[in-house]
Write a protein that holds these residues in place. Structure first.
Motif, PDB file in Angstrom:
ATOM      1  N   SER A 166       0.848  -1.197   0.000  1.00 59.61           N
ATOM      2  CA  SER A 166       0.000   0.000   0.000  1.00 59.61           C
ATOM      3  C   SER A 166       0.883   1.246   0.000  1.00 59.61           C
ATOM      4  O   SER A 166       0.595   2.221  -0.697  1.00 59.61           O
ATOM      5  N   ILE A 167       1.930   1.199   0.817  1.00 59.61           N
ATOM      6  CA  ILE A 167       2.848   2.342   0.881  1.00 59.61           C
ATOM      7  C   ILE A 167       3.477   2.556  -0.494  1.00 59.61           C
ATOM      8  O   ILE A 167       3.481   3.662  -1.033  1.00 59.61           O
ATOM      9  N   GLU A 168       3.955   1.460  -1.066  1.00 60.89           N
ATOM     10  CA  GLU A 168       4.595   1.500  -2.382  1.00 60.89           C
ATOM     11  C   GLU A 168       3.615   2.024  -3.441  1.00 60.89           C
ATOM     12  O   GLU A 168       3.955   2.909  -4.224  1.00 60.89           O
ATOM     13  N   GLY A 169       2.394   1.490  -3.424  1.00 64.27           N
ATOM     14  CA  GLY A 169       1.398   1.869  -4.412  1.00 64.27           C
ATOM     15  C   GLY A 169       0.975   3.323  -4.276  1.00 64.27           C
ATOM     16  O   GLY A 169       0.833   4.035  -5.268  1.00 64.27           O
ATOM     17  N   THR A 170       0.787   3.775  -3.028  1.00 62.77           N
ATOM     18  CA  THR A 170       0.351   5.149  -2.812  1.00 62.77           C
ATOM     19  C   THR A 170       1.451   6.125  -3.211  1.00 62.77           C
ATOM     20  O   THR A 170       1.186   7.138  -3.865  1.00 62.77           O
TER      21      THR A 170
END
Lengths: 328, 328
Positions: free
Chosen positions: B233-237
């Motif tokens: 999620s961190i990577e995607g955001t």
């Protein structure tokens, strides 16, 4: 159509709720709005009073810091609880609240009551996507431990909601997982996958967390724990990046100038990431419609929640879910 | 100190691995580096050959798309598998690989072997934080379904790693959860909480996903499923926001000019978010040290992984974990 509004719930209540209710009653004459709350506290904001707006006085309030189950059990005359009771007793078909989320879920379960055949109602907010359309994610916090059968019901309810309320035809339903291949995941998602395949929905398979914001599905199915991690990671990362950006922009005169030049674009960026703008989150699987508005909702957000509830009622969302569940 | 390097693993292998190995051997004369791989493919990059660098020829390679368990079982002469076997047979104390993550975890389990008393080894990469220090998160993908006792062991291993390898005194250990109060969470985290309290570590309680990047802990404990959702999620955001930012910056001449003025700051921002820069991720709980370098690792990253492995060995990480686990 009768919609009860918990007038005392939310950071800006009762001003926000009263203003939103009045605006909604003025716009939609076919809808009866019932403001449930403390009459003396609502009065100052009730300059106008459309004929399709009625008041229901209550003496108690569930506060943001109240322990949900205890509060719902003890405060029998709380605005939120009374609004829920109105659905159960047929005095309203829907309710809207910007109050304590846990208490609202408890009100849904204990006061409004589950729909027959549904084991676990689910909270279904929108998560922002790059294309601005958002993805309906459920469950987002109502149930921490789910069984594969619960995820199956979430998938069905989410798909119907997107279709009936948002007008999405054949919504793409994805399963939040650690890889895209079938067979990936933990015990829960591995067992849920074949159950989702059996449903009369457009199941697009596993969706990785990193792809959620790219809008690869319209409905994202997950247990409440994983959903919370997903949503709060997105929120935290966006917040962290905005604060880093602010820091970088204020380093020198040059960067401050650049920031000023970029201001409309930066605001635009922030609004895309602001999932609060996507309206209220339905609590699906109850015998009536319950919509959770954001705690910081203003009058406009409350009015939007009424709009959302109206569309759901016009398209017979609750009946559709009930038919699909009982038809299984 | 003897460190085996899987010369054939990673997108840039064997150039990256050979260059990194040569640089490391030149810098640390007390360390014996063994390059494990195809001699004819390594030769073009072996212009120099320090005396503490030796080669071990292997004929097979585990590819990125290979199915991990099958590949490790069948390709007995794969560079990764041979490096693992060298640890088991006492020819090396540590190994480094930038190859297939699943296969490396399988090599750890089946070839290197678990440390006595450890049920599940855990992969422990760093997640970026706003202060640039990062947080060691485990397990990040080795085990999808964990028991409370596994999380307890992760906490102990993570704390020792931060102390011994990163020199953090009394590392703050947090439990990834949906709320900060004790008693919050799913069955797993509710049961793990009291187990973490019993450990001789500095347990700081539950940590919400939205606070991870604020650096509220040095070690974050989670099961592999939740950890994957968090990290991706961190990577995607971050990826989504950077692409939105790029789009916003290229809208007009004015915004392009602003972007040019901000370029050093934007690069800085990107590097803070790039968790690849935090070095290799250890696979903890094995009878030897296994370090996973990023698939896109270059020579410098490989050299950094050697540095990391050296510090771990100098501070007797594996023995410390073993002592703590057996002393329980």
């Amino acid at each position: 159509m009768r919609i009860a509004i918990d007038a005392m719930g939310g950071d800006n209540a009762p001003q926000s709720t009263v203003e939103g209710a009045v605006a909604a009653a003025q716009e939609w004459k076919d809808t009866e709005i019932i403001l449930v709350g403390d009459q003396s506290r609502m009065a100052p904001f009730l300059k106008e009073r459309p004929s399709n707006l009625t008041l229901r006085h209550t003496s108690e309030i569930i506060e943001a810091e109240d322990e949900p189950v205890k509060a719902v059990r003890r405060k029998k005359d709380a605005s939120m609880v009374v609004a829920g009771r109105m659905i159960r007793e047929g005095e309203a078909e829907a309710m809207i609240s910007a109050g304590n989320t846990g208490a609202l879920m408890t009100t849904g379960l204990l006061v409004v009551g589950r729909m027959q055949g549904i084991e676990r109602p689910a909270l279904a907010p929108m998560i922002p996507t790059l294309d601005g359309k958002g993805v309906l994610a459920l469950d987002l916090g109502a149930n921490m431990d789910s069984k594969p059968e619960h995820l199956q019901q979430y998938a069905l309810m989410g798909s119907l909601y997107r279709e009936k309320v948002h007008g999405v035809s054949k919504p793409r339903v994805g399963l939040l997982n650690v890889g895209t291949e079938p067979g990936k995941g933990n015990e829960l998602t591995k067992h849920a996958y074949p159950l989702l395949e059996q449903l009369p929905i457009h199941f697009v398979g596993n969706v990785e967390a990193r792809d959620v914001m790219n809008g690869v599905c319209d409905v994202l199915v997950c247990d409440g724990f994983a959903g919370n991690i997903l949503l709060k990671s997105i929120e935290g990362t966006a917040g962290a990046l905005f604060s880093l950006l602010k820091e970088q922009f204020s380093q020198s005169l040059k960067t401050k100038l650049a920031a000023a030049m970029m201001m409309p674009q930066l605001k635009n960026l922030k609004s895309i990431m602001d999932y609060k703008e996507h309206g209220g989150a339905p609590l699906l699987g109850l015998s009536g419609l319950v919509v959770k508005s954001h705690g910081s909702a203003d009058g406009n957000a409350i009015k939007n929640a009424v709009r959302q509830a109206r569309v759901a009622m016009q398209n017979r969302l609750v009946e559709s879910i009930s038919n699909e569940i009982s038809g299984k």
